[in-house]
Motif scaffolding. Structure first.
Motif, PDB file in Angstrom:
ATOM      1  N   UNK A  34       0.834  -1.199   0.000  1.00 54.07           N
ATOM      2  CA  UNK A  34       0.000   0.000   0.000  1.00 54.07           C
ATOM      3  C   UNK A  34       0.869   1.250   0.000  1.00 54.07           C
ATOM      4  N   UNK A  35       0.509   2.225  -0.830  1.00 58.37           N
ATOM      5  CA  UNK A  35       1.231   3.494  -0.866  1.00 58.37           C
ATOM      6  C   UNK A  35       0.767   4.373   0.290  1.00 58.37           C
ATOM      7  N   UNK A  36       1.690   4.705   1.141  1.00 59.69           N
ATOM      8  CA  UNK A  36       1.376   5.520   2.303  1.00 59.69           C
ATOM      9  C   UNK A  36       1.925   6.927   2.087  1.00 59.69           C
ATOM     10  N   UNK A  37       1.067   7.939   2.285  1.00 62.87           N
ATOM     11  CA  UNK A  37       1.514   9.317   2.154  1.00 62.87           C
ATOM     12  C   UNK A  37       1.140  10.157   3.373  1.00 62.87           C
ATOM     13  N   UNK A  38      -0.099   9.995   3.843  1.00 62.48           N
ATOM     14  CA  UNK A  38      -0.583  10.807   4.953  1.00 62.48           C
ATOM     15  C   UNK A  38      -1.065   9.904   6.088  1.00 62.48           C
ATOM     16  N   UNK A  39      -0.591  10.202   7.291  1.00 61.73           N
ATOM     17  CA  UNK A  39      -0.931   9.405   8.463  1.00 61.73           C
ATOM     18  C   UNK A  39      -1.706  10.258   9.463  1.00 61.73           C
ATOM     19  N   UNK A  40      -2.907   9.810   9.796  1.00 65.19           N
ATOM     20  CA  UNK A  40      -3.688  10.463  10.853  1.00 65.19           C
ATOM     21  C   UNK A  40      -3.208   9.922  12.188  1.00 65.19           C
ATOM     22  N   UNK A  41      -2.781  10.822  13.065  1.00 65.95           N
ATOM     23  CA  UNK A  41      -2.324  10.401  14.391  1.00 65.95           C
ATOM     24  C   UNK A  41      -3.245  11.002  15.444  1.00 65.95           C
ATOM     25  N   UNK A  42      -3.761  10.133  16.298  1.00 63.54           N
ATOM     26  CA  UNK A  42      -4.606  10.540  17.416  1.00 63.54           C
ATOM     27  C   UNK A  42      -3.762  10.444  18.688  1.00 63.54           C
ATOM     28  N   UNK A  43      -3.797  11.489  19.497  1.00 62.21           N
ATOM     29  CA  UNK A  43      -2.997  11.476  20.719  1.00 62.21           C
ATOM     30  C   UNK A  43      -3.506  12.528  21.694  1.00 62.21           C
ATOM     31  N   UNK A  44      -2.962  12.488  22.899  1.00 65.75           N
ATOM     32  CA  UNK A  44      -3.454  13.340  23.965  1.00 65.75           C
ATOM     33  C   UNK A  44      -3.048  14.791  23.836  1.00 65.75           C
ATOM     34  N   UNK A  45      -3.945  15.670  24.268  1.00 68.40           N
ATOM     35  CA  UNK A  45      -3.611  17.081  24.425  1.00 68.40           C
ATOM     36  C   UNK A  45      -2.906  17.291  25.762  1.00 68.40           C
ATOM     37  N   UNK A  46      -2.738  16.205  26.513  1.00 72.74           N
ATOM     38  CA  UNK A  46      -1.907  16.182  27.710  1.00 72.74           C
ATOM     39  C   UNK A  46      -0.661  15.360  27.412  1.00 72.74           C
ATOM     40  N   UNK A  47       0.332  15.465  28.280  1.00 73.71           N
ATOM     41  CA  UNK A  47       1.590  14.746  28.059  1.00 73.71           C
ATOM     42  C   UNK A  47       1.705  13.472  28.881  1.00 73.71           C
ATOM     43  N   UNK A  98       9.107  10.718   4.701  1.00 74.99           N
ATOM     44  CA  UNK A  98       8.261  11.532   3.825  1.00 74.99           C
ATOM     45  C   UNK A  98       6.776  11.199   3.986  1.00 74.99           C
ATOM     46  N   UNK A  99       6.385  10.974   5.223  1.00 77.51           N
ATOM     47  CA  UNK A  99       4.987  10.737   5.556  1.00 77.51           C
ATOM     48  C   UNK A  99       4.421  12.008   6.177  1.00 77.51           C
ATOM     49  N   UNK A 100       3.342  12.522   5.603  1.00 74.44           N
ATOM     50  CA  UNK A 100       2.737  13.750   6.098  1.00 74.44           C
ATOM     51  C   UNK A 100       1.842  13.440   7.299  1.00 74.44           C
ATOM     52  N   UNK A 101       1.887  14.316   8.287  1.00 76.22           N
ATOM     53  CA  UNK A 101       1.076  14.157   9.492  1.00 76.22           C
ATOM     54  C   UNK A 101      -0.255  14.872   9.336  1.00 76.22           C
ATOM     55  N   UNK A 102      -1.328  14.160   9.652  1.00 77.82           N
ATOM     56  CA  UNK A 102      -2.654  14.762   9.802  1.00 77.82           C
ATOM     57  C   UNK A 102      -3.019  14.580  11.273  1.00 77.82           C
ATOM     58  N   UNK A 110     -10.940  10.932   5.940  1.00 75.37           N
ATOM     59  CA  UNK A 110     -10.993  11.103   4.487  1.00 75.37           C
ATOM     60  C   UNK A 110      -9.594  11.293   3.904  1.00 75.37           C
ATOM     61  N   UNK A 111      -8.748  12.016   4.621  1.00 79.15           N
ATOM     62  CA  UNK A 111      -7.415  12.363   4.127  1.00 79.15           C
ATOM     63  C   UNK A 111      -6.364  11.285   4.387  1.00 79.15           C
ATOM     64  N   UNK A 112      -6.611  10.407   5.350  1.00 81.50           N
ATOM     65  CA  UNK A 112      -5.550   9.523   5.849  1.00 81.50           C
ATOM     66  C   UNK A 112      -5.374   8.252   5.031  1.00 81.50           C
ATOM     67  N   UNK A 113      -4.106   7.847   4.903  1.00 86.16           N
ATOM     68  CA  UNK A 113      -3.774   6.529   4.351  1.00 86.16           C
ATOM     69  C   UNK A 113      -3.553   5.516   5.470  1.00 86.16           C
ATOM     70  N   UNK A 162     -10.898   2.618   4.614  1.00 81.24           N
ATOM     71  CA  UNK A 162      -9.944   1.648   4.069  1.00 81.24           C
ATOM     72  C   UNK A 162      -8.540   1.789   4.655  1.00 81.24           C
ATOM     73  N   UNK A 163      -8.356   2.737   5.581  1.00 81.43           N
ATOM     74  CA  UNK A 163      -7.038   2.969   6.156  1.00 81.43           C
ATOM     75  C   UNK A 163      -6.774   2.011   7.318  1.00 81.43           C
ATOM     76  N   UNK A 164      -5.581   1.434   7.395  1.00 80.24           N
ATOM     77  CA  UNK A 164      -5.245   0.560   8.525  1.00 80.24           C
ATOM     78  C   UNK A 164      -5.188   1.329   9.836  1.00 80.24           C
ATOM     79  N   UNK A 165      -5.489   0.640  10.918  1.00 82.05           N
ATOM     80  CA  UNK A 165      -5.493   1.242  12.259  1.00 82.05           C
ATOM     81  C   UNK A 165      -4.484   0.526  13.155  1.00 82.05           C
TER      82      UNK A 165
END
Length: 198
Positions: A7-20, A41-45, A104-107, A135-138
């Protein structure tokens, strides 16, 4: 190893805390992920925030010359939560719109350690994959075993017949970014569930 099916990966959606969190290991993991994305060369969303792991991640991608797309709901933007200096920042009406835009944007979809919001977003992404809406892997970046109890919960779902063995294998828990992105590149979406008579 590369293959024609990779699979061609370009943009990765990352979910994470607004706390540390209360251990510096989580911030370090966010920075390691940021450096990895930029170097491959993977773009962050992500959610557009400048605080906690969200801020650490985005700042590291930018510092390493990478591309960061922020998507933030207006209510959080108005509270000053956004990080300045992103490649681009999209202000949307609400959280539901943000989640939809990110998918929608994430690979690929990846969760760093976080709280209820992080869990909600990655769980929704996986749930939607099972009905053919994503269709994006999790995957979960399982830093220091943070997500072990959740992995056990998904195993319990499988053992009790609420999640198929095949679909359980479509969800990755790992503390290795190499393993996570190998999983993503070779991912095949789940078969769409069918119902009797249809």
């Amino acid at each position: 190893m590369c293959s024609q099916e990779e699979k061609q990966m370009k943009k990765i959606a990352v979910y994470c805390g607004a706390s540390s969190g209360n251990d510096p290991v989580y911030t370090k993991a966010a920075q390691n992920l940021g450096a990895y994305l930029a170097s491959h060369q993977l773009e962050l969303i992500y959610g557009g925030g400048g605080f906690g792991l969200m801020g650490a991640l985005a700042k590291e991608v930018l510092a390493k010359g990478g591309v960061v797309h922020g998507i933030i709901p207006k209510v959080l933007y108005d509270r000053g939560a956004a990080l300045d200096g992103l490649t681009d920042l999209e202000v949307v009406a609400d959280m539901a719109t943000r989640k939809q835009r990110m998918l929608t944007e994430a690979d690929g979809c990846l969760a760093l350690p976080g709280g209820p919001g992080t869990l909600e977003e990655i769980s929704e992404a996986f749930s939607w994959a099972r009905i053919g809406e994503n269709n994006a892997p999790c995957a979960f970046f399982n830093v220091m075993g943070y997500y072990n109890p959740l992995a056990q919960m998904f195993d319990q779902m499988t053992a009790k017949g609420f999640l198929t063995v095949a679909d359980r294998q479509k969800l990755c828990f790992s503390d290795s970014l190499t393993a996570i992105f190998t999983f993503m590149k070779t991912y095949i979406p789940p078969e769409i569930r069918t119902y009797p008579g249809h």
